[in-house]
Write a protein that holds these residues in place. Structure first.
Motif, PDB file in Angstrom:
ATOM      1  N   THR A  36       0.707  -1.301  -0.002  1.00  9.62           N
ATOM      2  CA  THR A  36      -0.154  -0.198   0.082  1.00  9.62           C
ATOM      3  C   THR A  36       0.893   1.233  -0.088  1.00  9.62           C
ATOM      4  N   CYS A  54       4.546   5.858  -4.060  1.00  9.30           N
ATOM      5  CA  CYS A  54       3.160   5.272  -4.524  1.00  9.30           C
ATOM      6  C   CYS A  54       2.157   6.347  -4.807  1.00  9.30           C
ATOM      7  N   SER A  55       2.711   7.782  -4.358  1.00 11.25           N
ATOM      8  CA  SER A  55       1.759   8.927  -5.035  1.00 11.25           C
ATOM      9  C   SER A  55       1.825   9.332  -6.357  1.00 11.25           C
ATOM     10  N   ASP A  92      -2.619   2.902  -7.984  1.00 10.65           N
ATOM     11  CA  ASP A  92      -2.699   1.793  -6.573  1.00 10.65           C
ATOM     12  C   ASP A  92      -2.629   0.345  -6.927  1.00 10.65           C
ATOM     13  N   TRP A 145       4.383  -2.385 -10.971  1.00  7.48           N
ATOM     14  CA  TRP A 145       3.672  -3.533 -10.043  1.00  7.48           C
ATOM     15  C   TRP A 145       3.774  -4.795 -10.708  1.00  7.48           C
TER      16      TRP A 145
END
Length: 239
Positions: free
Chosen positions: A42, A151-152, A156, A203
């Motif tokens: 996350t 992760c900004s 996501d 990812w």
């Protein structure tokens, strides 16, 4: 009369409850996948200087991950990893303070079992808000790092899962029954160094039946492109 009114009211409530349940839309196959996530990253916060490389990783995962196709009870983990540039510093224990947008948390970090880095799980991480800075102390020495959230401004983990589902939709839909899917979802942010010695992030999303049987994708989190995929499936033994 009062007894009749109570029975009537109870019957009406039951009917309304059943009617509401009947109006609920059945879950899509993607939503079912979201219920079968065994590991999802996350957050990733990084920093470095001439002395240390710092990484703070946040996940929702099985407490003990086992590649068995099932997602069991979940825990939230916040893993702080520090790599000293001087290996002599691996033998030290450091005090740390992690400052967030709401509050801060402190603790100690020391050498991992493998002995290649310093590592610890940050307790009470949820209370600090967005992580901002990390301070390390070793006696009179102090080091402060500004954390960068990698992760900004990217897709996501659940967005990556949806992209991977669309890539394998035909396989997944045919393998999914009304109440179950025999592959757990594993979602992790990977990095590799490009020709300019800069880190690039992707990812990794895998649908795992067991350690030898999985469907996986590598996804560019800025373009949402599936840059590669692989299927490794256990062959059926001849009987």
């Amino acid at each position: 009369m009062k007894k009749l009114i109570k029975i009537t009211a109870f019957g009406l409530l039951t009917c309304l409850t059943l009617a509401f349940a009947g109006c609920q839309k059945p879950k899509t196959n993607y939503e079912k996948l979201c219920d079968n996530i065994s590991y999802m990253q996350t957050g990733l916060y990084i920093a470095s200087d001439e002395n240390f490389d710092v990484k703070l990783t946040t996940t929702t995962q099985e407490e003990l991950f086992i590649a068995d196709g099932k997602a069991n009870a979940q825990v939230e983990m916040s893993l702080l990893t520090i790599i000293p540039h001087d290996t002599a510093n691996l033998s030290k224990t450091y005090e740390f303070t992690l400052e967030g947008s709401n509050s801060s948390v402190s603790g100690t970090i020391s050498k991992s079992r493998l002995g290649i880095n310093l590592i610890c799980n940050v307790e009470d991480f949820k209370n600090i808000g967005e992580p901002k800075t990390l301070t390390l102390k070793d006696g009179d020495n102090s080091y402060t790092f500004q954390l960068e959230n990698k992760c900004s401004d990217i897709t996501d983990g659940k967005g990556a899962l949806e992209i991977a589902y669309n890539h394998y939709q035909e396989r997944i839909d045919s393998a999914m029954t009304e109440n179950s899917f025999d592959r757990e979802c594993y979602i992790k942010l990977l990095s590799q160094t490009n020709e300019n010695n800069e880190a690039e992030y992707y990812w990794y999303v895998s649908f795992i039946k067991d350690k030898n049987d999985y469907w996986s994708t590598i996804i560019d989190p800025t373009t949402n492109e599936v840059v590669s995929s692989r299927e490794s499936e256990r062959k059926q033994e001849n009987k």
